[in-house]
Write an enzyme that holds these catalytic residues in place. Structure first.
Site, PDB file in Angstrom:
ATOM      1  N   ALA A   1       0.862  -1.180   0.000  1.00 47.23           N
ATOM      2  CA  ALA A   1       0.000   0.000   0.000  1.00 47.23           C
ATOM      3  C   ALA A   1       0.901   1.233   0.000  1.00 47.23           C
ATOM      4  O   ALA A   1       2.095   1.140   0.245  1.00 47.23           O
ATOM      5  CB  ALA A   1      -0.863  -0.009   1.251  1.00 47.23           C
TER       6      ALA A   1
ATOM      7  N   GLY B   1      -0.587  -5.275   0.233  1.00 51.25           N
ATOM      8  CA  GLY B   1      -1.609  -5.079  -0.788  1.00 51.25           C
ATOM      9  C   GLY B   1      -1.162  -5.609  -2.140  1.00 51.25           C
ATOM     10  O   GLY B   1      -2.002  -5.994  -2.976  1.00 51.25           O
TER      11      GLY B   1
ATOM     12  N   GLU C   1      -1.948  -9.208  -2.018  1.00 48.04           N
ATOM     13  CA  GLU C   1      -3.409  -9.349  -2.076  1.00 48.04           C
ATOM     14  C   GLU C   1      -3.904  -9.180  -3.511  1.00 48.04           C
ATOM     15  O   GLU C   1      -4.821  -9.871  -3.956  1.00 48.04           O
ATOM     16  CB  GLU C   1      -4.082  -8.317  -1.159  1.00 48.04           C
ATOM     17  CG  GLU C   1      -3.868  -8.627   0.312  1.00 48.04           C
ATOM     18  CD  GLU C   1      -4.570  -7.643   1.224  1.00 48.04           C
ATOM     19  OE1 GLU C   1      -4.160  -6.463   1.214  1.00 48.04           O
ATOM     20  OE2 GLU C   1      -5.517  -8.036   1.928  1.00 48.04           O
TER      21      GLU C   1
ATOM     22  N   GLU D   1       2.107  -6.652   7.047  1.00 47.05           N
ATOM     23  CA  GLU D   1       1.213  -5.721   7.758  1.00 47.05           C
ATOM     24  C   GLU D   1       1.351  -5.794   9.268  1.00 47.05           C
ATOM     25  O   GLU D   1       1.297  -4.782   9.968  1.00 47.05           O
ATOM     26  CB  GLU D   1      -0.251  -6.006   7.387  1.00 47.05           C
ATOM     27  CG  GLU D   1      -0.652  -5.558   6.000  1.00 47.05           C
ATOM     28  CD  GLU D   1      -0.362  -6.590   4.918  1.00 47.05           C
ATOM     29  OE1 GLU D   1       0.384  -7.562   5.173  1.00 47.05           O
ATOM     30  OE2 GLU D   1      -0.893  -6.416   3.804  1.00 47.05           O
TER      31      GLU D   1
END
Ligand code: NAD
Length: 694
Positions: free
Chosen positions: A62, A101, A104, A124
């Site tokens: 992210a 992310g 993901e 994370e």
């Protein structure tokens, strides 16, 4: 502005390229761009989609600058649902790192192909968060519950071959990744391989013990000392075994938002940014020339010298260790060898690597061997006269332009520099013990240290995988100067009625890696004892009376089997010792101190607030550049809990007014006003309702 996401069509295959330097972070324009590109691919009637990245990496995560701000649409979970819903096969092509992310996103694709040296992971948890875009729901479906938990709770990335074994990727690519991914797409088109949506896979919970999740929770709670993020990850994975994918995602979102607003995540994110900031020296020009450092000399191969040598050898820099005698040198080299053997035994290095690193360290007893060194680090006894003799010698033998550093913990670097004819080349490099393990390096700028010397050492610190923090000259620099008041209060608490175990347990419950009295025992009580004999005014404080008596009884700490505690020889476990408690009570009686009882909160305030108070002075004097630098020193050098962000960040979260009031109360009640004068900066900020961060 160039588009961060582009689409081209190659004979029916849509190739979507993300180009958002430096690491293709998932900022809003990337999310919006991906959404638009997938829409377009559908409109063009493409029969497969390849998603890949330009530059050195796949999506590395992210854009964490966006965390904590209002999130702009489209949200990542929505983008990923759209990608997964695609009617034709989607292939993620992974190189570099696919993290957070990024991973993901790859999991929302239907197939994954990676180059062998790619790395994949969910970091994370290291920021007190969890994968919040379906990661906790897709990963157990794809690789199983245990492997998914390991990946998300551990927070460590894995390499592509391991990911292949787990089923996290489907193929490794030899040669050109984009071409291999397009070939994979064609193969799927030719064989009629349709979309394979991770969200539609079942979660296999068969074979799990009925108390599987309870057991995992208990084990993880012990290891992570009750931090919330690992527990919430486990909750999300358990939820994945219970219901539909969409419900799991809603649950995950809720947990993610709670963590995002948790103090623990705020602290960890602060440390993450402060660490990056700490490397910058205000006022140093960005294009400051650097001096080349290809060879390093180290004077003194004791506890520190050997460990320091290993850092450079591990980075491929040639090291020469100098000692006073062959015997001392052999002892120092043996410590290096033993350390490498231990690293091989624990799997950190291969035997070949260790051999190679050890081969990069040579020994000498002759100063002329320092003539060609680009950098020399002095790590001899903590005695100013011996250090000055060493620097005079180095001034004689070293080539012009060589950087001369001292690893001193307390000495005045200006005075050391002054004995040389080249004070501009002298600075402090304060490593922490064990020097081959601890990440912190205090870089001490003396009055005359040249800019290029400073810039070179700050950069070199990263090369040897240290976190550098700039400090100014004063007794103890940033870390050890603050530590004195922390140890002082820990020991005063004993005289006032707390036991060593109560003090240590309170601070360990706060999150300190080890309580102060256990730390003192580990470091060796004799070290402080000797230092106090060298500085007369330190010897007189009542806080050290007990420690002095312990040393005089031969209780030097862990190494002698006893100090503030008694130690089990085999396990080294600490045990309370009634003899020490008797000694403390006798000393308290002698000083006329009446014993009281303490709460854990009371102990924490007494030990931590002085750190903050001294930190405020250090900041005001310009010894530290910024409060975040002090935080990094404490988190990486002294075992301060990262989830509290370091002492200065913690102070801001408690409120400076509250801390100031407590310090004034201690000043007025403890009968040691000299120890408890509030720092003027703290006082000013407290009255103005300010924060250190502002
Ligand atoms: P140590 O006693 O383990 O080692 C010092 C070594 O220096 C000895 O092997 C000694 O033979 C050698 N030596 C002494 N005089 C010398 C000379 N003139 N020329 C060459 N070698 C000489 O000490 P240490 O714990 O490694 O500490 C070294 C320095 O590092 C000190 O300044 C200390 O304050 C600092 N330091 C220590 C720690 C720690 O935890 N031990 C942490 C940070 C900094």
């Amino acid at each position: 502005m160039p588009q961060p996401v582009t689409l081209e069509t190659l004979d029916g295959v849509a190739v979507i390229t993300i180009d958002n330097p430096p690491v293709n972070a998932l900022s809003q324009p990337v999310r919006a761009g991906m959404l638009a590109a997938f829409e377009q691919a559908g409109q063009r009637g493409c029969r497969a989609v390849v998603l890949h990245c330009a530059g050195r990496t796949f999506i590395a995560g992210a854009d964490i600058r966006e965390l904590g701000r209002p999130i702009q649409e489209p949200l990542l979970p929505d983008v990923l649902d759209r990608i997964e819903a695609c009617a034709v096969p989607v292939i993620a092509a992974i190189h570099g790192t696919a993290l957070g992310g990024g991973l993901e996103t790859a999991l929302a694709a239907h197939f994954r192909i990676a180059v062998p040296d790619a790395r994949l992971g969910f970091p994370e948890v290291n920021l007190g968060l969890l994968p919040g875009a379906g990661g906790t729901q897709r990963s157990p479906r794809l690789i199983g519950i245990q492997a998914a938990l390991d990946l998300m709770v551990g927070g460590k990335p894995i390499d592509a071959p391991r990911a292949l074994q787990l089923g996290l990727v489907d193929r490794l690519a030899e040669g050109d990744l984009a071409a291999a991914a397009v070939a994979y797409a064609r193969e799927l088109i030719d064989t009629g391989g349709g979309p394979r949506r991770t969200a539609e896979l079942p979660v296999d919970a068969s074979g799990l013990a009925h108390d599987f999740f309870a057991q995992v929770r208990a084990t993880v709670a012990r290891k992570s000392r009750g931090l919330p993020a690992p527990q919430r990850i486990i909750d999300c994975v358990e939820q994945a075994t219970r219901g539909q994918f969409a419900e799991g995602c809603a649950f995950e979102r809720e947990q993610f938002m709670q963590l995002l607003h948790s103090p623990e995540s705020a602290g960890l994110r602060h440390v993450f940014f402060a660490e990056r900031e700490a490397g910058r020296v205000a006022g140093l020009p960005a294009d400051c020339p650097l001096r080349p450092v290809g060879s390093v000399g180290i004077i003194g191969a004791g506890t520190m010298g050997g460990g320091i040598a290993m850092n450079f050898a591990n980075a491929g820099i040639q090291v020469t260790l100098l000692e006073v005698s062959q015997e001392a040198l052999d002892r120092g080299l043996k410590v290096c060898r033993d350390n490498y053997q231990r690293s091989v035994a624990t799997g950190r290095f291969s035997a070949r690597q260790a051999e190679q690193y050890l081969g990069g360290i040579s020994g000498t007893t002759d100063y002329s061997a320092m003539a060609d060194a680009d950098l020399v680090i002095e790590a001899v006894f903590e005695n100013p006269d011996i250090k000055k003799t060493v620097f005079r010698k180095l001034d004689e033998v070293c080539k012009p332009g060589a950087i001369l550093a001292s690893n001193t913990s307390y000495q005045d670097i200006n005075a050391i520099a002054a004995v040389t004819s080249r004070p501009q080349d002298v600075l402090g490099m304060h490593f922490f013990s064990p020097a081959n393990v601890m990440k912190l390096l205090e870089v001490v700028r003396a009055e005359k240290t040249a800019d290029d010397v400073l810039a070179t050492v700050m950069k070199l610190a990263r090369t040897i995988r240290k976190v550098p923090v700039l400090a100014g000259v004063c007794h103890g620099f940033i870390g050890n100067r603050m530590l004195q008041s922390y140890f002082r209060e820990a020991q005063m608490l004993l005289l006032e009625g707390a036991t060593p175990a109560q003090v240590d347990q309170a601070l360990e419950s706060f999150g300190m890696a080890m309580g102060p009295l256990a730390v003192a025992d580990l470091a060796g009580l004799d070290i402080g004892y000797k230092a106090r004999r060298a500085i007369a005014d330190l010897a007189d404080h009542p806080s050290v009376h007990v420690a002095d008596q312990l040393v005089e009884m031969g209780r030097n700490g862990q190494k002698s089997g006893a100090g503030f505690y008694r130690y089990d020889r085999a396990t080294r476990k600490r045990q309370d010792d009634p003899e020490v408690e008797g000694l403390i009570r006798a000393e308290a009686d002698r000083l006329g101190i009446r014993p009281r009882t303490f709460t854990a909160e009371g102990i924490i305030a007494r030990a931590i607030y002085p750190l903050i108070n001294e930190g405020a002075r250090i900041l005001a004097e310009g010894i530290a550049q910024r409060p975040g630098d002090i935080d990094i020193v404490y988190v990486y050098g002294y075992g301060f809990p990262a989830h509290r962000g370091g002492p200065m960040f913690y102070a801001d979260t408690v409120g400076l007014d509250k801390i100031h009031r407590s310090i004034c109360m201690f000043r007025d009640t403890l009968n040691r006003p000299g120890d408890w004068q509030p720092a003027p900066l703290l006082q000013r900020l407290a009255h103005a309702g300010g924060k250190f961060a502002s």
